[in-house]
Enzyme design. Sequence first.
Site, PDB file in Angstrom:
ATOM      1  N   SER A  74      65.394 103.640  -9.729  1.00 32.65           N
ATOM      2  CA  SER A  74      65.846 102.597 -10.663  1.00 32.65           C
ATOM      3  C   SER A  74      65.181 102.715 -12.028  1.00 32.65           C
ATOM      4  CB  SER A  74      65.472 101.214 -10.134  1.00 32.65           C
ATOM      5  OG  SER A  74      66.084 100.977  -8.920  1.00 32.65           O
ATOM      6  N   HIS A 112      71.731 102.375 -11.554  1.00 28.98           N
ATOM      7  CA  HIS A 112      71.856 103.668 -10.870  1.00 28.98           C
ATOM      8  C   HIS A 112      73.193 104.277 -11.248  1.00 28.98           C
ATOM      9  CE1 HIS A 112      68.599 103.404  -7.753  1.00 28.98           C
ATOM     10  NE2 HIS A 112      68.613 102.175  -8.209  1.00 28.98           N
ATOM     11  N   HIS A 166      71.276 103.225  -1.116  1.00 26.28           N
ATOM     12  CA  HIS A 166      70.275 102.459  -0.364  1.00 26.28           C
ATOM     13  C   HIS A 166      70.860 101.940   0.949  1.00 26.28           C
ATOM     14  CE1 HIS A 166      69.044 102.176  -4.603  1.00 26.28           C
ATOM     15  NE2 HIS A 166      67.806 102.145  -4.147  1.00 26.28           N
ATOM     16  N   TYR A 201      70.317  98.986   2.052  1.00 27.85           N
ATOM     17  CA  TYR A 201      70.749  97.589   1.875  1.00 27.85           C
ATOM     18  C   TYR A 201      72.154  97.462   1.284  1.00 27.85           C
ATOM     19  CZ  TYR A 201      69.226  98.201  -3.000  1.00 27.85           C
ATOM     20  OH  TYR A 201      69.063  98.663  -4.266  1.00 27.85           O
ATOM     21  N   GLU A 202      72.713  98.574   0.770  1.00 27.28           N
ATOM     22  CA  GLU A 202      74.082  98.512   0.254  1.00 27.28           C
ATOM     23  C   GLU A 202      75.100  98.508   1.399  1.00 27.28           C
ATOM     24  OE1 GLU A 202      74.752 101.035  -3.497  1.00 27.28           O
ATOM     25  OE2 GLU A 202      72.877 101.790  -2.684  1.00 27.28           O
ATOM     26  N   ALA A 224      61.197 102.703  -7.995  1.00 26.83           N
ATOM     27  CA  ALA A 224      60.547 101.530  -8.573  1.00 26.83           C
ATOM     28  C   ALA A 224      59.974 100.741  -7.395  1.00 26.83           C
ATOM     29  CB  ALA A 224      61.575 100.696  -9.318  1.00 26.83           C
ATOM     30  N   MET A 240      62.319  99.594  -1.379  1.00 25.50           N
ATOM     31  CA  MET A 240      63.460  99.567  -0.448  1.00 25.50           C
ATOM     32  C   MET A 240      64.129 100.933  -0.342  1.00 25.50           C
ATOM     33  SD  MET A 240      65.152  96.113  -2.006  1.00 25.50           S
ATOM     34  CE  MET A 240      64.123  94.697  -2.461  1.00 25.50           C
ATOM     35  N   SER A 241      63.387 101.991  -0.600  1.00 23.60           N
ATOM     36  CA  SER A 241      64.016 103.326  -0.579  1.00 23.60           C
ATOM     37  C   SER A 241      63.011 104.376  -0.140  1.00 23.60           C
ATOM     38  CB  SER A 241      64.536 103.661  -1.990  1.00 23.60           C
ATOM     39  OG  SER A 241      63.464 103.851  -2.887  1.00 23.60           O
ATOM     40  N   ASN A 245      56.329  95.589 -10.944  1.00 22.45           N
ATOM     41  CA  ASN A 245      56.002  94.153 -10.861  1.00 22.45           C
ATOM     42  C   ASN A 245      54.870  93.970  -9.864  1.00 22.45           C
ATOM     43  OD1 ASN A 245      58.465  94.907  -9.004  1.00 22.45           O
ATOM     44  ND2 ASN A 245      57.375  93.258  -7.959  1.00 22.45           N
ATOM     45  N   HIS A 249      65.681  91.464 -10.515  1.00 25.27           N
ATOM     46  CA  HIS A 249      66.032  92.884 -10.680  1.00 25.27           C
ATOM     47  C   HIS A 249      65.910  93.284 -12.156  1.00 25.27           C
ATOM     48  CE1 HIS A 249      67.816  96.742  -9.835  1.00 25.27           C
ATOM     49  NE2 HIS A 249      68.887  96.499 -10.568  1.00 25.27           N
TER      50      HIS A 249
HETATM   51  N1  HPA Z   1      59.658  94.619  -3.547  1.00 23.59           N
HETATM   52  C1  HPA Z   1      60.532  95.470  -3.000  1.00 23.59           C
HETATM   53  N2  HPA Z   1      61.166  96.398  -3.710  1.00 23.59           N
HETATM   54  C2  HPA Z   1      60.899  96.498  -5.017  1.00 23.59           C
HETATM   55  C3  HPA Z   1      59.987  95.647  -5.645  1.00 23.59           C
HETATM   56  C4  HPA Z   1      59.328  94.645  -4.869  1.00 23.59           C
HETATM   57  O1  HPA Z   1      58.501  93.849  -5.351  1.00 23.59           O
HETATM   58  N3  HPA Z   1      59.942  96.004  -6.967  1.00 23.59           N
HETATM   59  C5  HPA Z   1      60.805  97.059  -7.105  1.00 23.59           C
HETATM   60  N4  HPA Z   1      61.379  97.353  -5.936  1.00 23.59           N
END
Ligand code: HPA
Length: 266
Positions: free
Chosen positions: A25, A55, A77, A79-80, A107, A205-206, A229, A241
């Site tokens: 990302s 993406h 992903h 989750y998609e 990310a 998540m990847s 973050n 996001h």
């Molecule tokens: N959690 C999960 N996935 C993420 C995060 C997060 O804080 N930041 C970027 N991808």
Amino acid sequence: MQNTVDFIKEKTNNFEPEIGIILGSGLGELADEYCDYVIPYTQIPNFVKSTVQGHKGRLVFADISGKKVLMMQGRNHFYEGHTMQEITYPVKIMKTLGVKTLILTNAAGAVNESFKPADLMIIKDHINFMGTNPLIGANDETMGERFPDMTDVYKKNLINLAKKCANDLNIDIKEGVYWANSGPSYETPAEINMIRKLGGDAVGMSTVPEAIVANYCGLNVLGISCITNAASSDKGSKLSHEEVIEAANNAKTKFKSLILEILKNI
Ligand code: HPA
């Protein structure tokens, strides 16, 4: 797989990639600058299409610093709604095209409290908390063994190389354990506390599905997370996001120069 490989070879004049990079990302810019051949996933037989904002969804082939590189600009992903097999299919295609080294990027949220947004973290190991595994199902013995060893997924020589390149460029580099959840919801404060106690430094998540399959089929893996973050905490700050994409944007110049330096020295 043969259909996919034949299609790609035809579209790229038989380009023979040695290094693969999956761009996470907000980190896809490298593939805008270096692009000898571009193929959108939508055109490739058996590829699934990326649906996430930030993406792009294309394969990009380029000579970079004298190396033949295949980049995925945008990944798919779990989750998609895609299956684990679908999201890791491109890794098997890379292997079949001749790739030897795979650089995985993403990310991620900081769990380790010494990390801050726009830091880069070399992945030294991972924890698969996605609740499934991309190798479930009949095994293709031509790709790898049924019960692959996982003690050495993120190769020490690549980790050392990445650290040296970061030092040469004066980039402060972190190192840690990447924890993978399925998403798409971010974590609760209680979940972050658990992840910290269980040894995670960053959460995302990847990456883990691709790392498992790459290791299984004998690719050398290097992983780099861009910390976007502080993962959620009891302190009450909320996460979106947009914030994740913005922080990745802030890190992208540094990220790009690190990748270019690694490619030069690999
Ligand atoms: N959690 C999960 N996935 C993420 C995060 C997060 O804080 N930041 C970027 N991808």
